[in-house]
Design a protein around this motif. Structure first.
Motif, PDB file in Angstrom:
ATOM      1  N   GLN A  29       0.540 -13.321   9.353  1.00 56.29           N
ATOM      2  CA  GLN A  29       0.131 -11.936   9.156  1.00 56.29           C
ATOM      3  C   GLN A  29       1.316 -10.963   9.176  1.00 56.29           C
ATOM      4  O   GLN A  29       1.280  -9.911   9.816  1.00 56.29           O
ATOM      5  CB  GLN A  29      -0.918 -11.539  10.209  1.00 56.29           C
ATOM      6  CG  GLN A  29      -2.222 -12.305  10.056  1.00 56.29           C
ATOM      7  CD  GLN A  29      -3.287 -11.888  11.047  1.00 56.29           C
ATOM      8  OE1 GLN A  29      -3.020 -11.160  12.007  1.00 56.29           O
ATOM      9  NE2 GLN A  29      -4.501 -12.346  10.830  1.00 56.29           N
ATOM     10  N   GLY A  30       2.377 -11.356   8.476  1.00 54.62           N
ATOM     11  CA  GLY A  30       3.520 -10.473   8.304  1.00 54.62           C
ATOM     12  C   GLY A  30       4.499 -10.433   9.455  1.00 54.62           C
ATOM     13  O   GLY A  30       5.477  -9.682   9.417  1.00 54.62           O
ATOM     14  N   ARG A  31       4.272 -11.239  10.467  1.00 52.42           N
ATOM     15  CA  ARG A  31       5.164 -11.258  11.629  1.00 52.42           C
ATOM     16  C   ARG A  31       5.790 -12.643  11.804  1.00 52.42           C
ATOM     17  O   ARG A  31       5.212 -13.650  11.377  1.00 52.42           O
ATOM     18  CB  ARG A  31       4.404 -10.902  12.910  1.00 52.42           C
ATOM     19  CG  ARG A  31       3.829  -9.486  12.922  1.00 52.42           C
ATOM     20  CD  ARG A  31       3.140  -9.207  14.252  1.00 52.42           C
ATOM     21  NE  ARG A  31       2.538  -7.883  14.287  1.00 52.42           N
ATOM     22  CZ  ARG A  31       3.186  -6.781  14.647  1.00 52.42           C
ATOM     23  NH1 ARG A  31       4.465  -6.859  15.000  1.00 52.42           N
ATOM     24  NH2 ARG A  31       2.569  -5.603  14.662  1.00 52.42           N
ATOM     25  N   VAL A  32       6.940 -12.689  12.454  1.00 49.25           N
ATOM     26  CA  VAL A  32       7.548 -13.956  12.832  1.00 49.25           C
ATOM     27  C   VAL A  32       6.990 -14.348  14.201  1.00 49.25           C
ATOM     28  O   VAL A  32       7.249 -13.668  15.201  1.00 49.25           O
ATOM     29  CB  VAL A  32       9.089 -13.855  12.888  1.00 49.25           C
ATOM     30  CG1 VAL A  32       9.678 -15.146  13.441  1.00 49.25           C
ATOM     31  CG2 VAL A  32       9.654 -13.571  11.504  1.00 49.25           C
ATOM     32  N   LEU A  33       6.189 -15.418  14.217  1.00 51.52           N
ATOM     33  CA  LEU A  33       5.624 -15.883  15.480  1.00 51.52           C
ATOM     34  C   LEU A  33       6.671 -16.590  16.324  1.00 51.52           C
ATOM     35  O   LEU A  33       6.709 -16.445  17.550  1.00 51.52           O
ATOM     36  CB  LEU A  33       4.460 -16.856  15.224  1.00 51.52           C
ATOM     37  CG  LEU A  33       3.130 -16.276  14.798  1.00 51.52           C
ATOM     38  CD1 LEU A  33       2.103 -17.399  14.689  1.00 51.52           C
ATOM     39  CD2 LEU A  33       2.646 -15.222  15.780  1.00 51.52           C
ATOM     40  N   SER A  34       7.518 -17.382  15.662  1.00 51.71           N
ATOM     41  CA  SER A  34       8.533 -18.129  16.394  1.00 51.71           C
ATOM     42  C   SER A  34       9.612 -18.599  15.432  1.00 51.71           C
ATOM     43  O   SER A  34       9.392 -18.692  14.220  1.00 51.71           O
ATOM     44  CB  SER A  34       7.902 -19.345  17.096  1.00 51.71           C
ATOM     45  OG  SER A  34       8.819 -19.976  17.951  1.00 51.71           O
ATOM     46  N   CYS A  35      10.777 -18.883  15.983  1.00 48.43           N
ATOM     47  CA  CYS A  35      11.900 -19.376  15.197  1.00 48.43           C
ATOM     48  C   CYS A  35      12.631 -20.405  16.039  1.00 48.43           C
ATOM     49  O   CYS A  35      12.976 -20.139  17.200  1.00 48.43           O
ATOM     50  CB  CYS A  35      12.818 -18.218  14.828  1.00 48.43           C
ATOM     51  SG  CYS A  35      14.287 -18.704  13.912  1.00 48.43           S
ATOM     52  N   ASP A  57       0.848  -1.181   0.000  1.00 48.07           N
ATOM     53  CA  ASP A  57       0.000   0.000   0.000  1.00 48.07           C
ATOM     54  C   ASP A  57       0.890   1.239   0.000  1.00 48.07           C
ATOM     55  O   ASP A  57       1.701   1.435   0.916  1.00 48.07           O
ATOM     56  CB  ASP A  57      -0.883  -0.024   1.252  1.00 48.07           C
ATOM     57  CG  ASP A  57      -1.762   1.209   1.364  1.00 48.07           C
ATOM     58  OD1 ASP A  57      -1.773   2.020   0.426  1.00 48.07           O
ATOM     59  OD2 ASP A  57      -2.433   1.355   2.403  1.00 48.07           O
ATOM     60  N   LEU A  58       0.755   2.093  -1.011  1.00 47.41           N
ATOM     61  CA  LEU A  58       1.608   3.270  -1.119  1.00 47.41           C
ATOM     62  C   LEU A  58       1.474   4.190   0.090  1.00 47.41           C
ATOM     63  O   LEU A  58       2.394   4.901   0.458  1.00 47.41           O
ATOM     64  CB  LEU A  58       1.290   4.043  -2.408  1.00 47.41           C
ATOM     65  CG  LEU A  58       1.617   3.323  -3.727  1.00 47.41           C
ATOM     66  CD1 LEU A  58       1.205   4.179  -4.913  1.00 47.41           C
ATOM     67  CD2 LEU A  58       3.110   3.011  -3.794  1.00 47.41           C
ATOM     68  N   GLY A  59       0.310   4.135   0.726  1.00 50.53           N
ATOM     69  CA  GLY A  59       0.118   4.964   1.910  1.00 50.53           C
ATOM     70  C   GLY A  59       0.731   4.375   3.154  1.00 50.53           C
ATOM     71  O   GLY A  59       0.857   5.047   4.183  1.00 50.53           O
ATOM     72  N   GLY A  60       1.129   3.101   3.065  1.00 49.61           N
ATOM     73  CA  GLY A  60       1.766   2.448   4.202  1.00 49.61           C
ATOM     74  C   GLY A  60       0.845   2.203   5.376  1.00 49.61           C
ATOM     75  O   GLY A  60       1.277   2.156   6.527  1.00 49.61           O
ATOM     76  N   THR A  61      -0.465   2.027   5.099  1.00 48.04           N
ATOM     77  CA  THR A  61      -1.414   1.829   6.195  1.00 48.04           C
ATOM     78  C   THR A  61      -1.567   0.355   6.566  1.00 48.04           C
ATOM     79  O   THR A  61      -1.996   0.029   7.668  1.00 48.04           O
ATOM     80  CB  THR A  61      -2.795   2.398   5.820  1.00 48.04           C
ATOM     81  OG1 THR A  61      -3.229   1.794   4.589  1.00 48.04           O
ATOM     82  CG2 THR A  61      -2.723   3.907   5.647  1.00 48.04           C
ATOM     83  N   SER A  62      -1.226  -0.539   5.630  1.00 48.77           N
ATOM     84  CA  SER A  62      -1.263  -1.971   5.937  1.00 48.77           C
ATOM     85  C   SER A  62       0.069  -2.591   5.523  1.00 48.77           C
ATOM     86  O   SER A  62       0.599  -2.264   4.460  1.00 48.77           O
ATOM     87  CB  SER A  62      -2.423  -2.663   5.199  1.00 48.77           C
ATOM     88  OG  SER A  62      -2.267  -2.549   3.799  1.00 48.77           O
TER      89      SER A  62
END
Length: 277
Positions: A213-219, A13-18
């Motif tokens: 959802q774009g995050r690392v939950l665990s490694c 998103d060019l607006g960087g909202t998501s």
């Protein structure tokens, strides 16, 4: 570390909202086999496309083989160090003859012509496709096509090979062909990054990066990630069948010594249980 990233964020998103990626930290050692696991839309492909600069780094830091991915002057070197095999092999073919297709990449990187035939042959041997040099890619099976696409990457002698859902379009036989080659390359010293939503393919990795959802939950190690019902549930994923059976047996009052990840480990645990009775 051959790949190291800190606080990586990316938005389509060019607006960087998501954000497709949110504050992702990444650390991969040379020679490691890493599986990035997650459902569709978890950010797996977005992340790896920044490793070889197919997508620009918007926020954070990322280095690959000590190259800053923001440095546009090093993009061609970066993509030679970091080869990528995509989901659909048909999208990677540029020639109607296997050998010519593999040679195309070498010519683009100005490899001396006298070296090209040997490099093509060596790459085909690595993926066990020798003898197919004059075949048309469209006459091959799905697994064979993916192996030829991989040969085109291997001919450039990359240090890192990324498999971006490379088994998603294959039947079970084709999937096993490609997975076998992945592990063969890993044993030969290549750094492997495999993206998948098949939990069974993550079992034999050195390390799993679980995304949601774009995050690392665990490694961590497969045993720690894939046997954690709460964690896998949070990622929207099922645990492997042997793990489900382990917990089902536990609820039924049957306790195995350890939680198995593979069918072979499950059989071994059940056999040990029977030997005690």
């Amino acid at each position: 570390m051959i790949v190291e990233g800190k606080q990586i964020c990316f938005s389509y998103d060019l607006g960087g909202t998501s954000f497709a990626l949110q504050n992702v930290d990444l650390s991969i050692a040379q020679g490691e086999f890493v599986t990035i696991l997650g459902c569709n839309g978890s950010g797996k492909s977005t992340l790896v496309k920044q490793i070889n600069a197919l997508l620009p780094l918007q926020q954070g830091e990322l280095t690959v083989a000590q190259i800053d991915v923001r440095n546009e002057q090093d993009v061609w070197l970066l993509r030679r160090i970091c080869g990528m095999v995509f989901q659909n092999p048909d999208n990677q073919f540029v020639s109607s003859v296997v050998a010519e297709d593999i040679a195309f990449g070498l010519e683009n990187y100005e490899v001396p012509r006298r070296e090209i035939p040997d490099r093509v042959q060596a790459a085909l041997e690595l993926v066990e496709m020798e003898g197919y040099e004059q075949r048309a890619p469209n006459t091959l099976s799905g697994g064979q096509k993916q192996r030829v696409a991989l040969a085109g990457v291997l001919a450039l002698e990359p240090e890192i090979i990324i498999f971006d859902e490379a088994t998603a379009m294959l039947d079970p036989s084709g999937r096993q062909e490609v997975i076998k080659i992945m592990h063969k390359l890993h044993k030969a010293g290549k750094t492997i990054i495999a993206i998948t939503h098949y939990v069974e393919e993550a079992v034999t990795a050195d390390k799993i990066i679980l995304m949601h959802q774009g995050r690392v939950l665990s490694c961590g190690k497969p045993q720690a990630i894939l046997t954690n019902l709460e964690l896998m549930g949070e990622a929207g994923m099922m645990v492997p069948m042997p793990v489900r059976l382990y917990y089902d047996l536990q609820q039924a009052g049957v306790h195995l010594n350890r939680c198995p990840l593979t069918d072979e480990e499950l059989v071994e645990e059940i056999c040990q249980l029977r030997s005690k009775t």
